[in-house]
Write a protein that holds these residues in place. Sequence first.
Motif, short mmCIF file in Angstrom:
data_model
loop_
_atom_site.label_atom_id
_atom_site.label_comp_id
_atom_site.label_asym_id
_atom_site.label_seq_id
_atom_site.Cartn_x
_atom_site.Cartn_y
_atom_site.Cartn_z
N TRP A 223 36.11 35.20 42.69
CA TRP A 223 37.46 34.64 42.68
C TRP A 223 38.42 35.58 41.96
O TRP A 223 38.05 36.29 41.02
CB TRP A 223 37.46 33.28 41.97
CG TRP A 223 36.89 32.17 42.82
CD1 TRP A 223 35.58 31.88 43.03
CD2 TRP A 223 37.63 31.21 43.55
NE1 TRP A 223 35.44 30.80 43.86
CE2 TRP A 223 36.70 30.35 44.20
CE3 TRP A 223 38.99 30.95 43.75
CZ2 TRP A 223 37.08 29.29 45.00
CZ3 TRP A 223 39.37 29.88 44.55
CH2 TRP A 223 38.42 29.07 45.18
N SER A 227 45.56 34.77 41.28
CA SER A 227 46.09 34.06 42.45
C SER A 227 45.26 32.83 42.82
O SER A 227 45.62 32.12 43.77
CB SER A 227 46.14 35.01 43.65
OG SER A 227 44.83 35.49 43.96
N ARG A 229 42.42 32.66 44.28
CA ARG A 229 41.97 32.81 45.66
C ARG A 229 40.52 33.29 45.68
O ARG A 229 40.10 34.09 44.84
CB ARG A 229 42.84 33.82 46.40
CG ARG A 229 44.29 33.37 46.60
CD ARG A 229 45.07 34.42 47.35
NE ARG A 229 44.46 34.74 48.65
CZ ARG A 229 44.89 35.72 49.45
NH1 ARG A 229 45.92 36.48 49.07
NH2 ARG A 229 44.30 35.92 50.61
N ARG A 231 37.77 35.58 46.97
CA ARG A 231 37.77 36.91 47.56
C ARG A 231 36.52 37.18 48.38
O ARG A 231 36.60 37.87 49.41
CB ARG A 231 37.88 37.96 46.44
CG ARG A 231 39.25 37.99 45.76
CD ARG A 231 40.34 38.37 46.75
NE ARG A 231 41.62 38.54 46.12
CZ ARG A 231 42.73 38.84 46.78
NH1 ARG A 231 42.70 39.00 48.10
NH2 ARG A 231 43.88 38.97 46.15
#
Length: 382
Positions: A223, A227, A229, A231
């Motif tokens: 992660w 952000s 997000r 990965r």
Amino acid sequence: MTLTDMTSPERSSGGCASSWPPLQEAGSSPYMSSLCSPSGIPAVKRYGDRFIPNRSAMDMDMTHYLLTEPRKDKENAATPSPAREAYRRLLPKKLFNNHTRILAFQNRLPEPANNFLAELRADAASIQDKPAKQRRYIPQSPERMLDAPGLVDDYCLNLLDWGSANVLSIALGNTVYLWDASSGSTSELVTVDEDDGPVTSVSWAPDGRHIAIGLDSSAVQLWDSTSNRLRRMLQGVHESRVGSLAWNNNILTAGDMDGKIVNNDMRIRNHAVQTYHGHHQEVCGLTWSGSGKRLASGGNDSLLHIWDVSMASSAQSTGRTQWLHRLDDNLAAVKGLAWCPFQSNLLASGGGVGDRCIKFWNTHIGACLNSVDTGSQVCALL
């Protein structure tokens, strides 16, 4: 020429020889006229050659007389100056201490102005007067207490990790939280599905931005904390929960419940580049050395392995497991592991409730240097 030559029978028989010393006419030299009398017998007592002192010829009374009695200046009959008289009086006192002896021994020498021993004593006294150096203060109460509901009580899991960006990650059940120590703020990074959870391990990447999360479903997620997000998802490598993680630059090492350890290169598609087989039970601890050339792994089987990158590469080609050292001196599971930052071959390990010891290892020869009983299981080391 010595005094013996001057007084030898050859020279003294028959008076003063005409060839030595060469006598001059009367009145030409007072010294030579006093050296010999007309009868050839020395007129005065000789005290020795001036270049070769002769102790037996020394006359202390004469020396004292010459130093203490004022010398008459035949050429100048003027009264001596007061300074000269004072000098004449002080000279025998300083030289002889009112005695005829030239050397005067004393019981004790006067102490010099800068006495070395006195300075040492003064320095020692000043050191004793200084207050003792204060020891490092260790707080007895926490600076901050964070609520941790749902923290899984399992010795083999690694649910806390502090990143280089001063952010603490903690896994509580299926959720990973981030606490920023600089601002004191808390945020939620991710909550995994029930089928994947709970979260069994967390580990920050060296950049302090990315974080790896191991799951009970045998998957590993990467992660981006800035952000929030996802990965990358690593699947199909492990068959059981991933309870330990460790970074070595771009290599993420993961250990599972079956005892398998896998090196994953996060830069390539086929990320599983090396696999270590040595533990028979769950891998509880993983840590890379500062050089990145050796990996230490501790397992629930009470084994501690030291793996070398070069040996692991050769083992990968031959299909055989190769470890540098297998250390079986532990009496319980090995979880806490830490490499010494200033001595590359020194490793510390911590044992479980059946061992309770911190052991120090020389990883070059695989020898235990010391073992300290802490009285309790060791969960982590730094």
